[in-house]
Design a protein around this motif. Structure first.
Motif, PDB file in Angstrom:
ATOM      1  N   ASN A 169      -7.880   3.346   4.497  1.00  0.00           N
ATOM      2  CA  ASN A 169      -6.560   3.545   4.847  1.00  0.00           C
ATOM      3  C   ASN A 169      -6.553   5.221   5.315  1.00  0.00           C
ATOM      4  O   ASN A 169      -5.968   5.448   6.237  1.00  0.00           O
ATOM      5  CB  ASN A 169      -5.367   3.319   3.977  1.00  0.00           C
ATOM      6  CG  ASN A 169      -5.463   1.567   3.944  1.00  0.00           C
ATOM      7  OD1 ASN A 169      -5.579   0.836   4.946  1.00  0.00           O
ATOM      8  ND2 ASN A 169      -4.955   1.242   2.704  1.00  0.00           N
ATOM      9  N   GLU A 170      -6.986   5.820   4.129  1.00  0.00           N
ATOM     10  CA  GLU A 170      -7.031   7.397   4.432  1.00  0.00           C
ATOM     11  C   GLU A 170      -8.053   7.898   5.528  1.00  0.00           C
ATOM     12  O   GLU A 170      -7.654   8.755   6.397  1.00  0.00           O
ATOM     13  CB  GLU A 170      -7.400   8.133   3.092  1.00  0.00           C
ATOM     14  CG  GLU A 170      -6.233   7.811   1.951  1.00  0.00           C
ATOM     15  CD  GLU A 170      -6.856   8.132   0.609  1.00  0.00           C
ATOM     16  OE1 GLU A 170      -6.054   7.829  -0.296  1.00  0.00           O
ATOM     17  OE2 GLU A 170      -8.086   8.307   0.202  1.00  0.00           O
ATOM     18  N   SER A 204      -1.125   3.499  -4.820  1.00  0.00           N
ATOM     19  CA  SER A 204      -1.552   2.191  -5.226  1.00  0.00           C
ATOM     20  C   SER A 204      -1.607   1.022  -4.130  1.00  0.00           C
ATOM     21  O   SER A 204      -1.348   1.448  -3.042  1.00  0.00           O
ATOM     22  CB  SER A 204      -0.294   1.724  -6.015  1.00  0.00           C
ATOM     23  OG  SER A 204       1.044   1.707  -5.319  1.00  0.00           O
ATOM     24  N   LEU A 205      -2.293  -0.154  -4.593  1.00  0.00           N
ATOM     25  CA  LEU A 205      -2.527  -0.943  -3.666  1.00  0.00           C
ATOM     26  C   LEU A 205      -2.535  -2.374  -4.166  1.00  0.00           C
ATOM     27  O   LEU A 205      -3.078  -2.484  -5.390  1.00  0.00           O
ATOM     28  CB  LEU A 205      -4.061  -0.787  -3.224  1.00  0.00           C
ATOM     29  CG  LEU A 205      -4.417  -1.872  -2.299  1.00  0.00           C
ATOM     30  CD1 LEU A 205      -4.067  -1.699  -0.777  1.00  0.00           C
ATOM     31  CD2 LEU A 205      -6.205  -1.756  -2.112  1.00  0.00           C
ATOM     32  N   TYR A 217      -4.561  -5.312  -8.198  1.00  0.00           N
ATOM     33  CA  TYR A 217      -3.508  -4.009  -8.282  1.00  0.00           C
ATOM     34  C   TYR A 217      -4.233  -2.828  -8.600  1.00  0.00           C
ATOM     35  O   TYR A 217      -4.845  -2.577  -9.613  1.00  0.00           O
ATOM     36  CB  TYR A 217      -2.192  -4.231  -9.137  1.00  0.00           C
ATOM     37  CG  TYR A 217      -1.476  -3.189  -8.988  1.00  0.00           C
ATOM     38  CD1 TYR A 217      -0.806  -3.062  -7.787  1.00  0.00           C
ATOM     39  CD2 TYR A 217      -1.012  -2.266 -10.172  1.00  0.00           C
ATOM     40  CE1 TYR A 217       0.209  -2.155  -7.585  1.00  0.00           C
ATOM     41  CE2 TYR A 217      -0.112  -1.384  -9.735  1.00  0.00           C
ATOM     42  CZ  TYR A 217       0.556  -1.256  -8.630  1.00  0.00           C
ATOM     43  OH  TYR A 217       1.515  -0.298  -8.426  1.00  0.00           O
ATOM     44  N   LYS A 218      -4.271  -1.881  -7.636  1.00  0.00           N
ATOM     45  CA  LYS A 218      -5.184  -0.788  -8.019  1.00  0.00           C
ATOM     46  C   LYS A 218      -4.150   0.434  -8.305  1.00  0.00           C
ATOM     47  O   LYS A 218      -3.343   0.657  -7.038  1.00  0.00           O
ATOM     48  CB  LYS A 218      -5.859  -0.618  -7.048  1.00  0.00           C
ATOM     49  CG  LYS A 218      -7.272   0.226  -7.241  1.00  0.00           C
ATOM     50  CD  LYS A 218      -8.102   0.771  -5.707  1.00  0.00           C
ATOM     51  CE  LYS A 218      -8.938  -0.350  -5.667  1.00  0.00           C
ATOM     52  NZ  LYS A 218     -10.071  -0.127  -4.826  1.00  0.00           N
ATOM     53  N   ILE A 219      -4.187   1.275  -9.032  1.00  0.00           N
ATOM     54  CA  ILE A 219      -3.589   2.353  -9.116  1.00  0.00           C
ATOM     55  C   ILE A 219      -4.693   3.793  -9.012  1.00  0.00           C
ATOM     56  O   ILE A 219      -5.658   3.810  -9.957  1.00  0.00           O
ATOM     57  CB  ILE A 219      -2.646   2.745 -10.352  1.00  0.00           C
ATOM     58  CG1 ILE A 219      -1.688   1.499 -10.324  1.00  0.00           C
ATOM     59  CG2 ILE A 219      -2.030   3.985 -10.451  1.00  0.00           C
ATOM     60  CD1 ILE A 219      -0.893   1.748 -11.542  1.00  0.00           C
ATOM     61  N   ARG A 220      -4.463   4.661  -8.303  1.00  0.00           N
ATOM     62  CA  ARG A 220      -5.585   5.618  -8.185  1.00  0.00           C
ATOM     63  C   ARG A 220      -5.083   6.780  -9.321  1.00  0.00           C
ATOM     64  O   ARG A 220      -4.101   7.341  -9.575  1.00  0.00           O
ATOM     65  CB  ARG A 220      -5.388   6.464  -6.936  1.00  0.00           C
ATOM     66  CG  ARG A 220      -6.451   7.460  -6.586  1.00  0.00           C
ATOM     67  CD  ARG A 220      -6.353   8.046  -5.056  1.00  0.00           C
ATOM     68  NE  ARG A 220      -7.391   8.944  -4.906  1.00  0.00           N
ATOM     69  CZ  ARG A 220      -8.122   9.104  -3.645  1.00  0.00           C
ATOM     70  NH1 ARG A 220      -7.595   8.290  -2.514  1.00  0.00           N
ATOM     71  NH2 ARG A 220      -9.145   9.803  -3.665  1.00  0.00           N
ATOM     72  N   CYS A 274       1.034  -1.125  -0.115  1.00  0.00           N
ATOM     73  CA  CYS A 274      -0.036   0.123   0.159  1.00  0.00           C
ATOM     74  C   CYS A 274       0.798   1.198   0.201  1.00  0.00           C
ATOM     75  O   CYS A 274       1.536   1.497   0.970  1.00  0.00           O
ATOM     76  CB  CYS A 274      -0.759  -0.009   1.415  1.00  0.00           C
ATOM     77  SG  CYS A 274      -2.250   1.326   1.314  1.00  0.00           S
ATOM     78  N   ASP A 275       0.845   1.806  -0.990  1.00  0.00           N
ATOM     79  CA  ASP A 275       1.717   3.308  -1.261  1.00  0.00           C
ATOM     80  C   ASP A 275       0.645   4.555  -0.883  1.00  0.00           C
ATOM     81  O   ASP A 275      -0.247   4.585  -1.636  1.00  0.00           O
ATOM     82  CB  ASP A 275       2.378   3.264  -2.548  1.00  0.00           C
ATOM     83  CG  ASP A 275       3.122   2.206  -2.608  1.00  0.00           C
ATOM     84  OD1 ASP A 275       4.220   1.883  -1.787  1.00  0.00           O
ATOM     85  OD2 ASP A 275       3.425   1.601  -3.690  1.00  0.00           O
ATOM     86  N   ILE A 276       1.085   5.269  -0.038  1.00  0.00           N
ATOM     87  CA  ILE A 276       0.313   6.504   0.338  1.00  0.00           C
ATOM     88  C   ILE A 276       1.475   7.526   0.209  1.00  0.00           C
ATOM     89  O   ILE A 276       2.467   7.699   0.462  1.00  0.00           O
ATOM     90  CB  ILE A 276      -0.137   6.330   1.828  1.00  0.00           C
ATOM     91  CG1 ILE A 276      -0.855   5.046   2.229  1.00  0.00           C
ATOM     92  CG2 ILE A 276      -0.827   7.670   2.040  1.00  0.00           C
ATOM     93  CD1 ILE A 276      -2.223   5.148   1.808  1.00  0.00           C
ATOM     94  N   ASP A 277       0.950   8.607  -0.566  1.00  0.00           N
ATOM     95  CA  ASP A 277       1.497   9.744  -0.814  1.00  0.00           C
ATOM     96  C   ASP A 277       1.757  10.558   0.437  1.00  0.00           C
ATOM     97  O   ASP A 277       0.658  10.918   1.101  1.00  0.00           O
ATOM     98  CB  ASP A 277       0.681  10.637  -1.772  1.00  0.00           C
ATOM     99  CG  ASP A 277       1.538  11.895  -2.335  1.00  0.00           C
ATOM    100  OD1 ASP A 277       1.786  12.750  -1.519  1.00  0.00           O
ATOM    101  OD2 ASP A 277       1.801  11.895  -3.638  1.00  0.00           O
ATOM    102  N   ALA A 278       2.876  10.631   0.842  1.00  0.00           N
ATOM    103  CA  ALA A 278       3.402  11.534   2.262  1.00  0.00           C
ATOM    104  C   ALA A 278       2.759  12.821   2.136  1.00  0.00           C
ATOM    105  O   ALA A 278       2.295  13.383   3.325  1.00  0.00           O
ATOM    106  CB  ALA A 278       4.767  11.528   2.565  1.00  0.00           C
TER     107      ALA A 278
END
Length: 182
Positions: A172-173, A53-54, A72-75, A42-46
């Motif tokens: 998550n957000e 992405s997830l 696989y999901k890309i926002r 899970c990649d969260i923009d800092a």
């Protein structure tokens, strides 16, 4: 399967009343299912705290049958009131083998969560009533998935949904900013 996902989450509704209203208007009840979600990456923009992405393995238990999906999901860029994502999903036969392959690649689940979902189809829109385990997320909510912004606007008006109760954030957000939905 590759698809564009356009969805919002809605809070602070009488979910049981909305289910009854959907059925009274002719919605199709797609059924109930239990899910186990293995969040592998899970990649969260800092800066924005938004999901980039997830990678997820989902176990779905519906009608006493278990099915497994790797996604696989890309926002993408949000448009109007919708969260837009590109999502690639494939059914997999052996959950344990997939998890072992990822472990061999150095990818182990960051989190495992449990969710119950009750789904309806109405006017080409999917209504998913979701409730996670309390450790993951402590509020039930409605997720509406539509093809375009216009359909969302139509449904918001038809069901008198207040905009303040709508968000494009993912779980998550939202876990990081509970104040948004209370």
């Amino acid at each position: 399967m590759i698809e564009r996902e356009k969805e919002v989450k809605v809070f602070n509704l009488d979910l049981d009343a909305l289910k009854e209203e959907l059925l009274s208007k002719g919605a199709e009840h797609l059924g109930k299912e239990k899910q186990v979600n293995y969040i592998l990456k899970c990649d969260i923009d800092a800066k924005t705290n938004l999901l980039k992405s997830l990678l997820r393995l989902r176990e779905v238990d519906k009608d006493d049958k278990k099915t497994f999906y790797l996604t696989y999901k890309i926002r993408g860029k949000d448009s109007g009131g919708l969260r837009n994502s590109k999502e690639v999903t494939s059914e997999v036969k052996d959950k344990d083998a997939i998890l072992e392959i990822f472990e061999m690649l150095g990818i182990i689940p960051e989190k495992v969560d449990y969710k119950e979902r009750d789904s309806y189809l109405y006017k080409d829109a999917r209504f998913d009533f979701d409730e996670y385990d309390k450790e993951t997320f402590d509020r039930p909510y409605l997720e509406i998935e539509v093809k375009n912004d216009e359909k969302l606007e139509e449904l918001i008006k038809e069901f008198n949904i207040e905009r303040k109760n709508i968000t494009t954030k993912n779980i998550n957000e939202l876990r990081k900013d509970h104040n948004e939905i209370y």
